[in-house]
Design an enzyme around this catalytic site. Structure first.
Site, PDB file in Angstrom:
ATOM      1  N   HIS A 228      -1.010  15.714  11.141  1.00  7.12           N
ATOM      2  CA  HIS A 228       0.282  16.057  10.536  1.00  7.12           C
ATOM      3  C   HIS A 228       0.623  15.040   9.447  1.00  7.12           C
ATOM      4  CE1 HIS A 228       4.634  16.384  10.142  1.00  7.12           C
ATOM      5  NE2 HIS A 228       4.479  17.640  10.518  1.00  7.12           N
TER       6      HIS A 228
ATOM      7  N   ASP B 299       7.510  24.927  11.322  1.00  2.00           N
ATOM      8  CA  ASP B 299       7.871  23.559  10.926  1.00  2.00           C
ATOM      9  C   ASP B 299       9.295  23.241  11.335  1.00  2.00           C
ATOM     10  OD1 ASP B 299       6.983  21.107  10.095  1.00  2.00           O
ATOM     11  OD2 ASP B 299       6.415  21.760   8.089  1.00  2.00           O
TER      12      ASP B 299
HETATM   13  C1  1DF Z   1      10.279  16.622   6.548  1.00  2.00           C
HETATM   14  C2  1DF Z   1       9.338  17.635   6.714  1.00  2.00           C
HETATM   15  C3  1DF Z   1      10.257  15.509   7.387  1.00  2.00           C
HETATM   16  C4  1DF Z   1       8.383  17.522   7.697  1.00  2.00           C
HETATM   17  C5  1DF Z   1       9.295  15.408   8.391  1.00  2.00           C
HETATM   18  O1  1DF Z   1       9.201  14.348   9.230  1.00  2.00           O
HETATM   19  C6  1DF Z   1       8.360  16.414   8.547  1.00  2.00           C
HETATM   20  C7  1DF Z   1      11.279  16.762   5.509  1.00  2.00           C
HETATM   21  C8  1DF Z   1      10.113  13.288   9.165  1.00  2.00           C
HETATM   22  O2  1DF Z   1      11.509  17.880   5.018  1.00  2.00           O
HETATM   23  O3  1DF Z   1      11.890  15.733   5.141  1.00  2.00           O
HETATM   24  O4  1DF Z   1       7.455  16.297   9.507  1.00  2.00           O
HETATM   25  N1  1DF Z   1       7.417  18.563   7.761  1.00  2.00           N
HETATM   26  O5  1DF Z   1       6.554  18.606   8.623  1.00  2.00           O
HETATM   27  O6  1DF Z   1       7.442  19.439   6.872  1.00  2.00           O
HETATM   28 MN    MN Z   2       5.685  19.419  10.130  1.00  2.00          MN
END
Ligand code: 1DF
Ligand code: MN
Length: 359
Positions: A196, A322
């Site tokens: 991830h 997500d």
């Molecule tokens: C965000 C997106 C933040 C994901 C994340 O972890 C994350 C974001 C702090 O949009 O700021 O895991 N993501 O998986 O898309």
């Molecule tokens: Mn994610």
């Protein structure tokens, strides 16, 4: 512009169709409240010299914007609130992992013990809601031997379905031999590793940060795609041929790059042009097709999904949402409406996930 924020104003689900497949979302995040407290202390005491982490969690923990508040509330729930959101969005099951960057920003002893705690919490929730939740184990690559043991405990004793690793650990990548005990355990347990994203490390983040592009918009994907590509070209999958990685955001763009990666890898090796680029047994694309599954997290977009199905194979592409970072019912509908056969749609939403995570 931007009258609705992703995931904030889409409550109606009348448009959601009854479908003949289960929708299993495979990149869904949670966070025990205690980890938010640990992060808060890291920020307050300036313990981490990591502009990416400080920027991202400065926002999520410091802002009173609707988005930041929702993220804090939704991440920390493993019960009725989460299930009500799944119901509203037509999600039958979530495959849940500790949110990025998880324990990978903590000192090794704290990281190892917090990973075990998070896995206990997550597996309890999965036992309580066995038809709605499945989980991935947090592990601390900082101590790879301990991480290997924790993965074994998580899979064999707690019923978790694999591991989630948030890309680099203090700027180091999993092709470094010090991490191999963890890879060896994953292969032996036949447990997939979900690679991830997290924010790029200090050595990489400069030109992203000063344009505001370090987070999920682009920095995440570039850093994680680089990580997966390093694993391939440094021969990790020759050493661990049965190892399986799952990568979100449609493979962090590598499927789109496949032709050029094959061409330039071969050109570089044949010409002995780059000292560190070594021959590997197969082509780059062979490993993408053999050792990697991709998910549609954050990508409810037909041209890109179809490209991945075409170049990787329809059995290699899984649905993901997500949550709680992105959870718009309109995206579920768009994915339901993909112009693909019913058979392939069921693979995408349900059966590929059942196979990879042994659900
Ligand atoms: C965000 C997106 C933040 C994901 C994340 O972890 C994350 C974001 C702090 O949009 O700021 O895991 N993501 O998986 O898309
Ligand atoms: Mn994610």
């Amino acid at each position: 512009m931007y009258q609705t924020l992703p995931g904030t104003l889409h409550e109606a689900n009348e448009e959601l169709k009854k479908v003949s497949y289960k929708r299993i979302a495979t990149e869904e995040a949670f966070c025990p409240p205690e980890m938010l407290n640990i992060y808060r202390e890291m920020l307050d005491k300036k313990l981490l010299n990591d502009p990416g982490f400080n920027t991202m969690f400065g926002f999520y923990l410091g802002s009173d914007s609707l988005r930041a508040k929702q993220i804090r509330d939704y991440l920390t729930d493993l019960g009725e609130l989460r299930i009500s959101h799944m119901d509203q969005r037509g999600i039958d099951m979530q495959v849940i992992g500790l949110t990025s960057p998880g324990v990978q920003v903590m000192p090794a002893p704290q990281a190892t013990s917090f990973a075990a705690y998070a896995n206990d919490v997550l597996s309890d929730a999965c036992r309580k809601h066995p038809t709605r939740f499945a989980g991935l184990a947090a592990v601390a690559p900082q101590d790879a031997n301990a991480a290997a043991k924790e993965l074994e405990r998580s899979v064999t004793k707690l019923g978790l379905k694999g591991a989630i690793i948030h890309s680099h650990t203090f700027g180091e990548y999993l092709d470094d031999p010090k991490f191999w005990p963890l890879l060896e355990a994953a292969e032996a347990l036949d447990a997939p590793i979900y690679l991830h994203p997290q924010v790029p490390p200090p050595a990489m983040i400069g030109p992203f940060l000063d344009a505001g592009l370090d987070g999920a918009i682009y920095g995440f994907g570039v850093e994680t795609g680089l990580h997966l590509l390093r694993l391939i070209t440094t021969g990790v999958f020759d050493r661990f041929p049965k190892l399986t990685f799952v990568v979100g955001h449609l493979g962090e763009a590598l499927p789109f790059w496949m032709y050029r990666l094959d061409y330039m890898h071969r050109a570089g090796v044949v010409a002995k042009r780059y000292e560190r680029m070594q021959p590997i047994q197969g082509k780059v694309s062979d490993y993408l097709r053999r050792n990697v599954y991709v998910t549609t997290s954050g990508f409810a977009w037909e041209p890109a999904i179809k490209l991945c199905q075409e170049v990787l194979g329809v059995e290699r592409v899984l649905y993901a949402m997500d949550y709680p970072y992105q959870h718009d019912v309109a995206e579920v509908i768009a994915t339901d409406d993909l112009d693909i056969s019913d058979e392939v749609k069921k693979m995408l939403f349900q059966t590929n996930a059942e196979t990879v995570f042994k659900l």
